[in-house]
Design a protein around this motif. Structure first.
Motif, mmCIF file in Angstrom:
data_model
loop_
_atom_site.group_PDB
_atom_site.id
_atom_site.type_symbol
_atom_site.label_atom_id
_atom_site.label_comp_id
_atom_site.label_asym_id
_atom_site.label_seq_id
_atom_site.Cartn_x
_atom_site.Cartn_y
_atom_site.Cartn_z
ATOM 1 N N GLN A 233 0.835 -1.194 0.000
ATOM 2 C CA GLN A 233 0.000 0.000 0.000
ATOM 3 C C GLN A 233 0.871 1.246 0.000
ATOM 4 O O GLN A 233 1.708 1.431 0.869
ATOM 5 N N VAL A 234 0.649 2.095 -1.000
ATOM 6 C CA VAL A 234 1.440 3.307 -1.126
ATOM 7 C C VAL A 234 1.046 4.295 -0.019
ATOM 8 O O VAL A 234 -0.128 4.545 0.223
ATOM 9 N N GLN A 235 2.060 4.830 0.655
ATOM 10 C CA GLN A 235 1.824 5.880 1.643
ATOM 11 C C GLN A 235 2.818 7.002 1.441
ATOM 12 O O GLN A 235 4.013 6.756 1.256
ATOM 13 N N LEU A 236 2.324 8.212 1.484
ATOM 14 C CA LEU A 236 3.144 9.412 1.422
ATOM 15 C C LEU A 236 2.713 10.301 2.582
ATOM 16 O O LEU A 236 1.548 10.694 2.667
ATOM 17 N N VAL A 237 3.648 10.605 3.474
ATOM 18 C CA VAL A 237 3.318 11.373 4.668
ATOM 19 C C VAL A 237 4.181 12.624 4.711
ATOM 20 O O VAL A 237 5.394 12.542 4.905
ATOM 21 N N GLU A 238 3.526 13.763 4.542
ATOM 22 C CA GLU A 238 4.237 15.040 4.567
ATOM 23 C C GLU A 238 4.337 15.577 5.995
ATOM 24 O O GLU A 238 3.461 15.314 6.829
ATOM 25 N N SER A 239 5.378 16.337 6.235
ATOM 26 C CA SER A 239 5.549 17.003 7.522
ATOM 27 C C SER A 239 6.402 18.249 7.325
ATOM 28 O O SER A 239 7.029 18.418 6.268
ATOM 29 N N GLY A 240 6.404 19.109 8.342
ATOM 30 C CA GLY A 240 7.277 20.270 8.309
ATOM 31 C C GLY A 240 6.594 21.599 8.037
ATOM 32 O O GLY A 240 7.246 22.644 8.066
ATOM 33 N N GLY A 241 5.311 21.570 7.752
ATOM 34 C CA GLY A 241 4.606 22.822 7.506
ATOM 35 C C GLY A 241 4.419 23.618 8.774
ATOM 36 O O GLY A 241 4.735 23.157 9.880
ATOM 37 N N GLY A 242 3.913 24.842 8.615
ATOM 38 C CA GLY A 242 3.670 25.678 9.783
ATOM 39 C C GLY A 242 3.416 27.117 9.400
ATOM 40 O O GLY A 242 3.252 27.444 8.217
ATOM 41 N N LEU A 243 3.412 27.954 10.418
ATOM 42 C CA LEU A 243 3.206 29.395 10.242
ATOM 43 C C LEU A 243 4.543 30.099 10.401
ATOM 44 O O LEU A 243 5.215 29.937 11.441
ATOM 45 N N VAL A 244 4.937 30.858 9.378
ATOM 46 C CA VAL A 244 6.188 31.602 9.424
ATOM 47 C C VAL A 244 5.950 33.022 8.935
ATOM 48 O O VAL A 244 4.945 33.314 8.289
ATOM 49 N N GLN A 245 6.903 33.884 9.234
ATOM 50 C CA GLN A 245 6.834 35.269 8.770
ATOM 51 C C GLN A 245 7.517 35.398 7.407
ATOM 52 O O GLN A 245 8.358 34.580 7.040
ATOM 53 N N PRO A 246 7.162 36.414 6.656
ATOM 54 C CA PRO A 246 7.820 36.634 5.353
ATOM 55 C C PRO A 246 9.334 36.701 5.512
ATOM 56 O O PRO A 246 9.855 37.311 6.468
ATOM 57 N N GLY A 247 10.028 36.044 4.585
ATOM 58 C CA GLY A 247 11.485 36.014 4.622
ATOM 59 C C GLY A 247 12.067 34.820 5.344
ATOM 60 O O GLY A 247 13.272 34.554 5.223
ATOM 61 N N GLU A 248 11.252 34.123 6.090
ATOM 62 C CA GLU A 248 11.736 32.962 6.835
ATOM 63 C C GLU A 248 11.759 31.704 5.962
ATOM 64 O O GLU A 248 11.372 31.740 4.779
ATOM 65 N N SER A 249 12.206 30.608 6.562
ATOM 66 C CA SER A 249 12.387 29.357 5.829
ATOM 67 C C SER A 249 11.632 28.216 6.493
ATOM 68 O O SER A 249 11.341 28.257 7.694
ATOM 69 N N LEU A 250 11.333 27.208 5.699
ATOM 70 C CA LEU A 250 10.774 25.951 6.176
ATOM 71 C C LEU A 250 11.359 24.819 5.358
ATOM 72 O O LEU A 250 11.715 25.013 4.183
ATOM 73 N N ARG A 251 11.416 23.646 5.962
ATOM 74 C CA ARG A 251 11.838 22.446 5.250
ATOM 75 C C ARG A 251 10.735 21.407 5.370
ATOM 76 O O ARG A 251 10.431 20.961 6.481
#
Length: 116
Positions: free
Chosen positions: A1-19
């Motif tokens: 069974q194919v599973q794809l689980v995303e993580s790492g999102g959130g609330l950030v201010q302009p100019g910031e970074s996320l992975r």
């Protein structure tokens, strides 16, 4: 069974970074093209970046070139999206996609919100 689980999102201010990370299972990850899409409210789903099975071919949407970097670790069955210099127009649900012969599978998505 194919599973794809995303993580790492959130609330950030302009100019910031996320992975973002997408952990995959249930298929041969090292032979599968992986893509990140995003969908903002009221807008069509947009292809953000794609990476070939070996990582030798990478493509980006014009709107993220120079700010986002897609990468994969075939030993960990994981694909990443490093997002720098985020701006409010990047606000969306980001979805991981596995695309190949007879395959077009999606994760549930992770919300990214860029706001001051």
């Amino acid at each position: 069974q194919v599973q794809l689980v995303e993580s790492g999102g959130g609330l950030v201010q302009p100019g910031e970074s996320l992975r973002l990370s997408c952990a995959a299972s249930g298929f041969t990850f090292s032979r599968t093209t992986m893509r990140w899409y995003r969908q903002a409210p009221g807008k069509e789903r947009e292809l953000v970046a794609g990476i070939s099975p070996t990582g030798g071919t990478i493509n980006y949407a014009d709107s993220v070139k120079g700010r986002f970097t897609i990468a994969r670790d075939n030993a960990k069955n994981t694909v990443y999206l490093q997002m720098n210099s985020l701006n409010p127009e990047d606000t969306a649900v980001y979805l991981c996609n596995a695309y190949g012969l007879l395959m077009n599978s999606w994760g549930q998505g992770t919300q990214v919100t860029v706001s001051s």
